[in-house]
Each structure stands twice: as structure tokens, then as C-alpha cells.
Scaffold this motif. Structure first.
Motif, PDB file in Angstrom:
ATOM      1  N   CYS A 185       0.828  -1.207   0.000  1.00 56.70           N
ATOM      2  CA  CYS A 185       0.000   0.000   0.000  1.00 56.70           C
ATOM      3  C   CYS A 185       0.868   1.266   0.000  1.00 56.70           C
ATOM      4  N   ILE A 186       0.205   2.390  -0.126  1.00 54.17           N
ATOM      5  CA  ILE A 186       0.896   3.668  -0.279  1.00 54.17           C
ATOM      6  C   ILE A 186       1.872   3.953   0.860  1.00 54.17           C
ATOM      7  N   GLY A 187       1.420   3.759   2.097  1.00 56.26           N
ATOM      8  CA  GLY A 187       2.253   4.135   3.236  1.00 56.26           C
ATOM      9  C   GLY A 187       3.091   3.035   3.815  1.00 56.26           C
ATOM     10  N   GLU A 188       3.083   1.851   3.196  1.00 47.37           N
ATOM     11  CA  GLU A 188       3.796   0.711   3.762  1.00 47.37           C
ATOM     12  C   GLU A 188       5.133   0.425   3.092  1.00 47.37           C
ATOM     13  N   ILE A 189       5.449   1.124   2.002  1.00 48.29           N
ATOM     14  CA  ILE A 189       6.546   0.685   1.151  1.00 48.29           C
ATOM     15  C   ILE A 189       7.931   0.940   1.744  1.00 48.29           C
ATOM     16  N   SER A 190       8.072   1.908   2.636  1.00 42.77           N
ATOM     17  CA  SER A 190       9.393   2.223   3.177  1.00 42.77           C
ATOM     18  C   SER A 190       9.420   2.010   4.684  1.00 42.77           C
ATOM     19  N   ALA A 191      10.012   0.891   5.110  1.00 40.05           N
ATOM     20  CA  ALA A 191      10.155   0.628   6.538  1.00 40.05           C
ATOM     21  C   ALA A 191      11.084   1.657   7.189  1.00 40.05           C
ATOM     22  N   LEU A 192      12.079   2.114   6.436  1.00 38.45           N
ATOM     23  CA  LEU A 192      13.016   3.107   6.961  1.00 38.45           C
ATOM     24  C   LEU A 192      12.304   4.401   7.309  1.00 38.45           C
ATOM     25  N   ALA A 193      11.469   4.882   6.404  1.00 33.33           N
ATOM     26  CA  ALA A 193      10.745   6.139   6.649  1.00 33.33           C
ATOM     27  C   ALA A 193       9.808   6.011   7.848  1.00 33.33           C
ATOM     28  N   LEU A 194       9.154   4.862   7.971  1.00 31.68           N
ATOM     29  CA  LEU A 194       8.249   4.642   9.098  1.00 31.68           C
ATOM     30  C   LEU A 194       9.019   4.528  10.403  1.00 31.68           C
ATOM     31  N   LEU A 195      10.192   3.902  10.348  1.00 27.69           N
ATOM     32  CA  LEU A 195      11.027   3.785  11.546  1.00 27.69           C
ATOM     33  C   LEU A 195      11.497   5.152  12.019  1.00 27.69           C
ATOM     34  N   VAL A 196      11.887   6.000  11.081  1.00 24.56           N
ATOM     35  CA  VAL A 196      12.311   7.356  11.437  1.00 24.56           C
ATOM     36  C   VAL A 196      11.167   8.101  12.118  1.00 24.56           C
ATOM     37  N   GLY A 197       9.984   7.998  11.545  1.00 19.23           N
ATOM     38  CA  GLY A 197       8.819   8.660  12.135  1.00 19.23           C
ATOM     39  C   GLY A 197       8.466   8.085  13.495  1.00 19.23           C
ATOM     40  N   GLY A 198       8.547   6.769  13.638  1.00 15.24           N
ATOM     41  CA  GLY A 198       8.232   6.141  14.909  1.00 15.24           C
ATOM     42  C   GLY A 198       9.197   6.525  16.009  1.00 15.24           C
ATOM     43  N   LEU A 199      10.485   6.570  15.687  1.00 12.37           N
ATOM     44  CA  LEU A 199      11.488   6.983  16.671  1.00 12.37           C
ATOM     45  C   LEU A 199      11.284   8.442  17.080  1.00 12.37           C
ATOM     46  N   TYR A 200      10.850   9.250  16.131  1.00 14.40           N
ATOM     47  CA  TYR A 200      10.548  10.655  16.452  1.00 14.40           C
ATOM     48  C   TYR A 200       9.434  10.738  17.501  1.00 14.40           C
ATOM     49  N   LEU A 201       8.393   9.923  17.340  1.00 15.61           N
ATOM     50  CA  LEU A 201       7.279   9.938  18.290  1.00 15.61           C
ATOM     51  C   LEU A 201       7.720   9.465  19.670  1.00 15.61           C
ATOM     52  N   ILE A 202       8.587   8.460  19.718  1.00 14.29           N
ATOM     53  CA  ILE A 202       9.093   7.985  21.005  1.00 14.29           C
ATOM     54  C   ILE A 202       9.964   9.052  21.660  1.00 14.29           C
ATOM     55  N   PHE A 203      10.818   9.696  20.879  1.00 15.17           N
ATOM     56  CA  PHE A 203      11.699  10.743  21.391  1.00 15.17           C
ATOM     57  C   PHE A 203      10.902  11.921  21.946  1.00 15.17           C
ATOM     58  N   LYS A 204       9.801  12.254  21.276  1.00 16.46           N
ATOM     59  CA  LYS A 204       8.965  13.374  21.724  1.00 16.46           C
ATOM     60  C   LYS A 204       8.031  12.997  22.869  1.00 16.46           C
ATOM     61  N   GLY A 205       8.001  11.721  23.223  1.00 17.31           N
ATOM     62  CA  GLY A 205       7.140  11.283  24.308  1.00 17.31           C
ATOM     63  C   GLY A 205       5.683  11.139  23.913  1.00 17.31           C
ATOM     64  N   ILE A 206       5.403  11.071  22.615  1.00 22.30           N
ATOM     65  CA  ILE A 206       4.023  10.933  22.146  1.00 22.30           C
ATOM     66  C   ILE A 206       3.539   9.500  22.316  1.00 22.30           C
ATOM     67  N   ILE A 207       4.396   8.529  22.058  1.00 20.27           N
ATOM     68  CA  ILE A 207       4.055   7.126  22.252  1.00 20.27           C
ATOM     69  C   ILE A 207       5.106   6.472  23.140  1.00 20.27           C
ATOM     70  N   SER A 208       4.720   5.360  23.731  1.00 19.50           N
ATOM     71  CA  SER A 208       5.664   4.592  24.544  1.00 19.50           C
ATOM     72  C   SER A 208       6.428   3.618  23.654  1.00 19.50           C
ATOM     73  N   TRP A 209       7.596   3.221  24.102  1.00 20.29           N
ATOM     74  CA  TRP A 209       8.412   2.260  23.348  1.00 20.29           C
ATOM     75  C   TRP A 209       7.847   0.841  23.461  1.00 20.29           C
ATOM     76  N   ARG A 210       6.986   0.596  24.433  1.00 19.92           N
ATOM     77  CA  ARG A 210       6.580  -0.779  24.741  1.00 19.92           C
ATOM     78  C   ARG A 210       5.863  -1.461  23.581  1.00 19.92           C
ATOM     79  N   ILE A 211       4.821  -0.838  23.057  1.00 18.21           N
ATOM     80  CA  ILE A 211       4.027  -1.500  22.017  1.00 18.21           C
ATOM     81  C   ILE A 211       4.839  -1.747  20.749  1.00 18.21           C
ATOM     82  N   PRO A 212       5.526  -0.740  20.176  1.00 16.23           N
ATOM     83  CA  PRO A 212       6.309  -1.022  18.963  1.00 16.23           C
ATOM     84  C   PRO A 212       7.396  -2.069  19.181  1.00 16.23           C
ATOM     85  N   THR A 213       8.107  -1.968  20.291  1.00 14.76           N
ATOM     86  CA  THR A 213       9.224  -2.880  20.537  1.00 14.76           C
ATOM     87  C   THR A 213       8.751  -4.315  20.708  1.00 14.76           C
TER      88      THR A 213
END
Length: 318
Positions: A185-213
Motif C-alpha cells: 500500500c501507499i504508506g507501507e513501502i518504506s520501513a526506513l521512513a516509518l522507523l524514522v517517524g516512529g522513533l521521532y514519536l518515542i523521542f517526543k514522548g508521544i508514544i511509549s516504546w513498549r508497544i512497537p518494541t
């Protein structure tokens, strides 16, 4: 004493620095890398589909709130996030009306019918994807011509794994970057881009590391146990998008730390069970939706005991 002003309100009395709007804006920022890759690989129609989803979602929310004589809350950006996530879950060849129907379903049925933001029991974008996939399976899974590569979309790596055809499997690096192939699908093709965005959310304290990890580790361990490449399962399909942006939805995921671990473990197990033993090559969406339904039960059995409750019960029994 005459100048003393008292404010009486219900809990919580400790407030975080983030507002709903700021949280949603940070999620949108985190989604930008994946959106940029999608625009580069798929072309302008990918951006157009996401825009159609956003406009449809925001418009639907405003109309329903007006009809119900409620305050219009489209400025909290939650409908925008739902629109972007739904757009990420659409194939590049999806017609515009599919995006509109999915957005209306996500907002009107899954979100507003249950009371609006914070009251929905499952992720609106994922529920809309499941609805569209059940209603128009051919539209949601067919191939499309991609001008940027002068080619058509190919079978996803997960479909190739399920069929046993490993000769046409792309490299793990191509799946990770998403720049040298047209899969999913459109938003699934780049795991790298999603990882960068996910780490940004963890760094900003928006999400916890528990569920993704825990989600990603569960998928990896399950793959190793059945003798398959864990990296392929992690960077293919919707696992990265689901782990960082879908499973972490505040309203439909557990609030307790222990509950989040159980929730993520369940998502990973169900994902792999569907992928390996089910009739569908991808199980991420359905795994998160099923665990969304189990969230109230998980919260019930993992919530901390109220101080003094156990002692009071013992006194009553005595």
C-alpha cells in the motif's frame, strides 16, 4: 480570604504539556517521511489519494458534529491523522470514491457513532481498511501501472512467501528503503521512513516504546521459530506502520504498562498466525483490530490496585 478563588474539577489533576492538537500534529510530522517516499515512488496520485482521504474525513466530522449540535472539533487534527493513515492503507490504484467511502466510514461509523475522539473502541483507519477490503477486495488488491518505474505493482513479498515463490523476492534492503521496488500500500513501502517517524514519536514522548518494541520482537521471534527470515517479516507489509502508528492509538490501546506489553504480544502473535497459517498473506490490520476489542479486558486485569482496597476487603471478611 474574600479574594480566594477555588477551582473544583474531576481528575486528572496533573496535566501533560501536550494537547490533543499538538499530539496529532507530531504524528503528522512523523508520517511525513513515509508520505515523501510514497510520492517519490508512486507519483502525484499517491499524494492526491491521501489528500482526498483527509478532506473527506475532516468534512464528515464537521458535518456530523453540526447535525448533532456539538462543538466542531476539527481543529484538534485527529480527523486529519485518520485521513492520512487511511490513505496510507490504500493501494495506489484505488479510485477516488473508495477513499471517500473509507473516510466517511472511519469517521461516521467507527469514531462518531461511539462518541467521538477518545470513545472509539478500535482504530478508525484500520476499521475502514477492513471494511473496504471486505467490500471491494479486487479494488484493494489489484495491480497498477507506476509511471516512475515504467512497470506495474508486483505481488507483495508476503504473498510470495505464502506461495513459496522465493525466486522473485526483493532484497531486504529494497524492502527496508522502499525506493527500488513497488510493493504494498501507499504508506507501507518504506520501513526506513516509518522507523524514522516512529522513533521521532518515542523521542517526543508521544508514544511509549513498549508497544512497537514488543510487537516487532514478537514478529521476529515467531519468524525465527518457524525458520523464516525475521527481517523480511518486519520490513514487509504493514508491521512497521501498525507497530508505530496504528497499535499505539490512545483510545483503542491499553493504558497500563503491563497491558501494553500484553496487547503488543497479542498483535505480533495474531499477525504471524494469519500470515503463516491463514488464507490472507497479511495479518497486521486484523491483529490490531482484534486486540483493540480485547483492550478493555486487558486494562481491567492489569490496572493497579487502589491503595487500601485489599485491606478493607479483608476487614469486611473478618
Amino acid at each position: 480570604m474574600n479574594n480566594l478563588n477555588l477551582t473544583i474539577s474531576s481528575s486528572p489533576h496533573i496535566h501533560a504539556k501536550h494537547s490533543t492538537a499538538s499530539i496529532m500534529q507530531n504524528v503528522l510530522i512523523a508520517l511525513l517521511p513515509a508520505l515523501a517516499v510514497a510520492g517519490y515512488v508512486f507519483g502525484v496520485w499517491a499524494l492526491a489519494l491521501v489528500a482526498i482521504c483527509v478532506v473527506s474525513a475532516v468534512t464528515t466530522e464537521a458535518i456530523i458534529q453540526k447535525l448533532c449540535k456539538k462543538a466542531v472539533t476539527i481543529n484538534d487534527w485527529s480527523a486529519v491523522v485518520t485521513g492520512v493513515l487511511l490513505g496510507f492503507n490504500l493501494p495506489i490504484n484505488a479510485p477516488w470514491w473508495l477513499a471517500v467511502i473509507g473516510s466517511v466510514f472511519a469517521i461516521a461509523i467507527v469514531k462518531q457513532c461511539f462518541g467521538g475522539l477518545g470513545q472509539n473502541f478500535m482504530n478508525p483507519a484500520l476499521a475502514a481498511r477492513a471494511f473496504l477490503l471486505a467490500s471491494w477486495p479486487t479494488r484493494m488488491t489489484s495491480t497498477a501501472y507506476i509511471p516512475a518505474y515504467d512497470t506495474v505493482t508486483t505481488a507483495t513479498p508476503l504473498a510470495l512467501l505464502k506461495s513459496g515463490d522465493l525466486t522473485n523476492m526483493p532484497s531486504t534492503l529494497d524492502l527496508f528503503t522502499g525506493l527500488n521496488g513497488v510493493y504494498g500500500c501507499i504508506g507501507e513501502i518504506s520501513a526506513l521512513a516509518l522507523l524514522v517517524g516512529g522513533l521521532y514519536l518515542i523521542f517526543k514522548g508521544i508514544i511509549s516504546w513498549r508497544i512497537p518494541t514488543v510487537y516487532l520482537l514478537t514478529v521476529a521471534v515467531f519468524a525465527v521459530l518457524v525458520g523464516q527470515d525475521p527481517l523480511v517479516h518486519i520490513v514487509s507489509g504493514g508491521v512497521m506502520l501498525g507497530a508505530f502508528f496504528m497499535a499505539t492509538d490512545y483510545a483503542s490501546s491499553p493504558v497500563t504498562p503491563k497491558g501494553q506489553i500484553i496487547f503488543a504480544l497479542g498483535c505480533g502473535l495474531i499477525t504471524m498466525i494469519i500470515r503463516l497459517y491463514g488464507g490472507y498473506p497479511e495479518g497486521c490490520s486484523y491483529s490490531i483490530l482484534l486486540m483493540n476489542i480485547a483492550t478493555p479486558l486487558i486494562d481491567r486485569f492489569t490496572k493497579k490496585k487502589i491503595y487500601g482496597v485489599a485491606k478493607k476487603k479483608k476487614e469486611v471478611q473478618a
